[in-house]
Each structure stands twice: as C-alpha cells, then as structure tokens.
Design a protein around this motif. Structure first.
Motif, PDB file in Angstrom:
ATOM      1  N   LEU A   5     -34.687 -30.696  18.594  1.00 48.17           N
ATOM      2  CA  LEU A   5     -34.365 -32.114  18.796  1.00 48.17           C
ATOM      3  C   LEU A   5     -35.391 -32.780  19.701  1.00 48.17           C
ATOM      4  N   PHE A   6     -35.792 -32.077  20.764  1.00 48.71           N
ATOM      5  CA  PHE A   6     -36.830 -32.624  21.645  1.00 48.71           C
ATOM      6  C   PHE A   6     -38.138 -32.813  20.883  1.00 48.71           C
ATOM      7  N   ALA A   7     -38.451 -31.915  19.945  1.00 48.33           N
ATOM      8  CA  ALA A   7     -39.686 -32.034  19.160  1.00 48.33           C
ATOM      9  C   ALA A   7     -39.727 -33.358  18.409  1.00 48.33           C
ATOM     10  N   ARG A   8     -38.576 -33.841  17.976  1.00 55.35           N
ATOM     11  CA  ARG A   8     -38.514 -35.105  17.241  1.00 55.35           C
ATOM     12  C   ARG A   8     -38.497 -36.318  18.168  1.00 55.35           C
ATOM     13  N   ALA A   9     -37.950 -36.142  19.371  1.00 59.20           N
ATOM     14  CA  ALA A   9     -37.751 -37.295  20.249  1.00 59.20           C
ATOM     15  C   ALA A   9     -38.746 -37.373  21.397  1.00 59.20           C
ATOM     16  N   SER A  10     -39.161 -36.219  21.930  1.00 56.17           N
ATOM     17  CA  SER A  10     -40.027 -36.227  23.099  1.00 56.17           C
ATOM     18  C   SER A  10     -40.831 -34.930  23.169  1.00 56.17           C
ATOM     19  N   PRO A  11     -42.064 -34.946  22.689  1.00 55.95           N
ATOM     20  CA  PRO A  11     -42.895 -33.741  22.770  1.00 55.95           C
ATOM     21  C   PRO A  11     -43.053 -33.225  24.204  1.00 55.95           C
ATOM     22  N   ARG A  12     -43.024 -34.132  25.168  1.00 59.42           N
ATOM     23  CA  ARG A  12     -43.141 -33.719  26.568  1.00 59.42           C
ATOM     24  C   ARG A  12     -41.947 -32.851  26.978  1.00 59.42           C
ATOM     25  N   LEU A  13     -40.727 -33.256  26.598  1.00 56.74           N
ATOM     26  CA  LEU A  13     -39.538 -32.469  26.921  1.00 56.74           C
ATOM     27  C   LEU A  13     -39.487 -31.170  26.117  1.00 56.74           C
ATOM     28  N   GLU A  14     -40.002 -31.205  24.896  1.00 57.67           N
ATOM     29  CA  GLU A  14     -40.089 -29.977  24.106  1.00 57.67           C
ATOM     30  C   GLU A  14     -40.977 -28.968  24.833  1.00 57.67           C
ATOM     31  N   GLN A  15     -42.134 -29.414  25.316  1.00 55.87           N
ATOM     32  CA  GLN A  15     -43.034 -28.516  26.040  1.00 55.87           C
ATOM     33  C   GLN A  15     -42.412 -28.020  27.336  1.00 55.87           C
ATOM     34  N   TRP A  16     -41.666 -28.892  28.017  1.00 58.94           N
ATOM     35  CA  TRP A  16     -40.965 -28.476  29.233  1.00 58.94           C
ATOM     36  C   TRP A  16     -40.029 -27.304  28.920  1.00 58.94           C
ATOM     37  N   LEU A  17     -39.271 -27.422  27.842  1.00 60.42           N
ATOM     38  CA  LEU A  17     -38.321 -26.372  27.479  1.00 60.42           C
ATOM     39  C   LEU A  17     -39.045 -25.103  27.041  1.00 60.42           C
ATOM     40  N   LEU A  18     -40.083 -25.239  26.233  1.00 58.23           N
ATOM     41  CA  LEU A  18     -40.828 -24.065  25.759  1.00 58.23           C
ATOM     42  C   LEU A  18     -41.580 -23.360  26.881  1.00 58.23           C
ATOM     43  N   ASN A  19     -41.894 -24.071  27.949  1.00 59.63           N
ATOM     44  CA  ASN A  19     -42.599 -23.482  29.089  1.00 59.63           C
ATOM     45  C   ASN A  19     -41.673 -23.190  30.261  1.00 59.63           C
ATOM     46  N   HIS A  20     -40.368 -23.327  30.047  1.00 59.11           N
ATOM     47  CA  HIS A  20     -39.392 -23.097  31.111  1.00 59.11           C
ATOM     48  C   HIS A  20     -39.519 -21.671  31.636  1.00 59.11           C
ATOM     49  N   ARG A  21     -39.409 -21.511  32.913  1.00 59.16           N
ATOM     50  CA  ARG A  21     -39.576 -20.219  33.582  1.00 59.16           C
ATOM     51  C   ARG A  21     -38.575 -19.170  33.081  1.00 59.16           C
ATOM     52  N   VAL A  22     -37.342 -19.570  32.837  1.00 60.72           N
ATOM     53  CA  VAL A  22     -36.304 -18.619  32.437  1.00 60.72           C
ATOM     54  C   VAL A  22     -36.167 -18.521  30.918  1.00 60.72           C
TER      55      VAL A  22
END
Length: 122
Positions: free
Chosen positions: A41-58
């Motif tokens: 969903l983030f990929a469609r709405a906000s690439p920045r938030l998608e990257q945040w999630l994909l790079n999340h520490r946990v």
C-alpha cells in the motif's frame, strides 16, 4: 494519483502497520502478512514510507527477503511453527476440546504451517 485514493492507501497502510505491530506481541495475530500489505500500500501511496518500512531495523530484513525471493528465514520458520505447535498443545491441555473441534483447529493450524515450511529458507 487521485488524492482521495492516495489518502485511502495511506490510511490502510498505517492500519496494517498497526496490526503488524500488535501481532508482534500477540501470538494469535501474525505480523509479517500485515507488514507486507502495508509495504504494498505504501508503494502506491508513498515511496518514501515504503522505503522506511523496507529498511526498518526490526521488520525490514524479513520484508525484503519475502519481496525479493519469496523466502522466510529459518529462524522465523522455526519460531512460527514452534509457537503454533505450543499454542495447539496449550489449547488441548487447557481447552479440553472435543475430538472434532481439536481436528478442526489442528487442520486450521496445519495449513499455514505447511505454507511456511514449503517456502524457500534463507
């Protein structure tokens, strides 16, 4: 993208993140499927938030592993299947279910366990 649709995607993505975080603490609620949905969903709405999630520490490593290879780490597989088996054992011990209910619950737990075990391991 339509601003209303973008807002809907963002709201749904944050809902999925919230459910995923709750799932990290509740054994009956999964974490990764909700976070995978959130990433989509983030990929469609906000690439920045998608990257945040994909790079999340946990959560990031398991999300990237699934997205890139459709794989689940051995540690995650072991943990998931072990917790499912322990949950079923507790259900049998404390719930004292009828045989038919025990079979239904066992089947319902076996299907996701088989899915997890048949994914590639990393």
């Amino acid at each position: 993208m339509n601003p209303a649709l973008r807002l809907l995607y963002l709201c749904l993505a944050w809902l999925m993140v919230g459910l995923g975080v709750i799932g990290a603490f509740l054994p009956i609620l999964p974490t990764t499927p909700f976070l995978l949905l959130a990433a989509g969903l983030f990929a469609r709405a906000s690439p920045r938030l998608e990257q945040w999630l994909l790079n999340h520490r946990v959560f990031g490593a398991s999300l990237r592993l699934w997205r890139e290879k459709g794989a689940i780490s051995r540690r995650a597989k072991t943990g998931a299947v072990s917790l499912m088996a322990a949950s079923f054992g507790l259900f049998l011990f404390f719930g004292n279910p009828s045989l038919s209910l025990a079979v239904i619950v066992a089947a319902a737990m076996a299907l996701p366990a088989v899915f997890i075990l048949t994914r590639p391991a990393e």
